[in-house]
Design a protein around this motif. Structure first.
Motif, PDB file in Angstrom:
ATOM      1  N   ILE A  16       0.899  -1.272  -0.038  1.00  0.00           N
ATOM      2  CA  ILE A  16      -0.334  -0.287   0.056  1.00  0.00           C
ATOM      3  C   ILE A  16       0.675   1.379   0.183  1.00  0.00           C
ATOM      4  N   SER A  17       1.654   1.268   0.869  1.00  0.00           N
ATOM      5  CA  SER A  17       2.798   2.387   1.141  1.00  0.00           C
ATOM      6  C   SER A  17       3.588   2.937  -0.182  1.00  0.00           C
ATOM      7  N   TYR A  23       1.183   6.195  -6.462  1.00  0.00           N
ATOM      8  CA  TYR A  23      -0.057   6.824  -7.655  1.00  0.00           C
ATOM      9  C   TYR A  23       0.043   8.508  -7.286  1.00  0.00           C
ATOM     10  N   ARG A  24       0.695   9.205  -5.938  1.00  0.00           N
ATOM     11  CA  ARG A  24       1.172  10.509  -6.229  1.00  0.00           C
ATOM     12  C   ARG A  24       2.744  11.024  -7.027  1.00  0.00           C
ATOM     13  N   LEU A  25       3.040   9.902  -7.488  1.00  0.00           N
ATOM     14  CA  LEU A  25       3.909  10.510  -8.258  1.00  0.00           C
ATOM     15  C   LEU A  25       2.942  11.103  -9.636  1.00  0.00           C
ATOM     16  N   ALA A  26       2.874   9.590 -10.237  1.00  0.00           N
ATOM     17  CA  ALA A  26       1.610   9.609 -11.193  1.00  0.00           C
ATOM     18  C   ALA A  26       1.059  10.794 -10.921  1.00  0.00           C
ATOM     19  N   ALA A  27       0.169  11.163 -10.639  1.00  0.00           N
ATOM     20  CA  ALA A  27      -0.579  12.568 -10.333  1.00  0.00           C
ATOM     21  C   ALA A  27       0.450  13.902 -10.208  1.00  0.00           C
ATOM     22  N   GLN A  31       5.263  15.050  -1.877  1.00  0.00           N
ATOM     23  CA  GLN A  31       4.956  15.174  -0.641  1.00  0.00           C
ATOM     24  C   GLN A  31       4.769  15.974   0.062  1.00  0.00           C
ATOM     25  N   ARG A  32       4.898  17.101   0.226  1.00  0.00           N
ATOM     26  CA  ARG A  32       4.332  19.020   0.567  1.00  0.00           C
ATOM     27  C   ARG A  32       3.103  19.015   0.184  1.00  0.00           C
ATOM     28  N   GLU A  33       2.355  18.439  -1.050  1.00  0.00           N
ATOM     29  CA  GLU A  33       1.410  19.145  -1.785  1.00  0.00           C
ATOM     30  C   GLU A  33       0.028  17.935  -1.614  1.00  0.00           C
ATOM     31  N   LEU A  34       0.901  17.127  -1.685  1.00  0.00           N
ATOM     32  CA  LEU A  34      -0.195  15.536  -1.128  1.00  0.00           C
ATOM     33  C   LEU A  34      -0.630  16.195   0.356  1.00  0.00           C
ATOM     34  N   LEU A  62      -8.250   7.932   4.032  1.00  0.00           N
ATOM     35  CA  LEU A  62      -9.122   8.197   3.285  1.00  0.00           C
ATOM     36  C   LEU A  62      -8.847   9.942   2.390  1.00  0.00           C
ATOM     37  N   SER A  63      -8.548  10.389   2.886  1.00  0.00           N
ATOM     38  CA  SER A  63      -7.736  11.213   2.318  1.00  0.00           C
ATOM     39  C   SER A  63      -6.997  11.397   1.611  1.00  0.00           C
ATOM     40  N   ILE A  64      -5.744  10.924   1.802  1.00  0.00           N
ATOM     41  CA  ILE A  64      -4.840  10.372   0.879  1.00  0.00           C
ATOM     42  C   ILE A  64      -5.301   9.730  -0.468  1.00  0.00           C
ATOM     43  N   LEU A  65      -6.356   8.811  -0.221  1.00  0.00           N
ATOM     44  CA  LEU A  65      -7.014   8.033  -1.378  1.00  0.00           C
ATOM     45  C   LEU A  65      -7.401   9.281  -2.376  1.00  0.00           C
ATOM     46  N   ARG A  66      -8.088  10.439  -1.501  1.00  0.00           N
ATOM     47  CA  ARG A  66      -9.282  11.291  -2.562  1.00  0.00           C
ATOM     48  C   ARG A  66      -8.372  12.302  -3.255  1.00  0.00           C
ATOM     49  N   VAL A  67      -7.207  12.619  -2.732  1.00  0.00           N
ATOM     50  CA  VAL A  67      -6.222  13.509  -3.400  1.00  0.00           C
ATOM     51  C   VAL A  67      -5.515  12.466  -4.568  1.00  0.00           C
TER      52      VAL A  67
END
Length: 104
Positions: A16-17, A23-27, A31-34, A62-67
């Motif tokens: 998961i991590s 997914y964060r990088l693909a978006a 880390q600061r923006e997330l 859930l907050s992270i998944l939403r972003v």
């Protein structure tokens, strides 16, 4: 991944991590923006992605998944049962029970 293979909690959290980071990088988010968009602290996100501290609250998860646009996929994790539990109970009442024979 072999579905017959037992996965420990740690191995699931590692997956998961790693995927959250992908997914964060693909978006194209740092880390600061997330952190800013999700309301989850930068340190929490950083430690989670590094596997230092995988004790993320469900609310933060859930907050992270939403972003990162993945909150809709959570429904796939626990799909609705094909038959509601109360209906299943009623069906089970209609199934004849085994009758024990008399001992001779």
């Amino acid at each position: 991944m072999n579905t017959n293979q037992y996965l420990t909690n740690k191995s699931i959290l590692d997956i998961i991590s790693r995927r959250i980071k992908e997914y964060r990088l693909a978006a194209r988010l740092s880390q600061r923006e997330l952190a800013a968009k999700s309301g989850v602290s930068y340190t929490t996100i950083s430690h989670f992605e590094q596997g230092i501290n995988t004790n993320l609250t469900l609310n933060n998860f859930l907050s992270i998944l939403r972003v990162i646009g993945m909150e809709e996929r959570m429904i796939e994790l626990l799909p609705e049962l094909p038959v509601p539990p109360l209906a299943l109970r009623e069906i089970n009442k209609l199934i004849p029970k085994r009758i024990k024979g008399k001992n001779k």
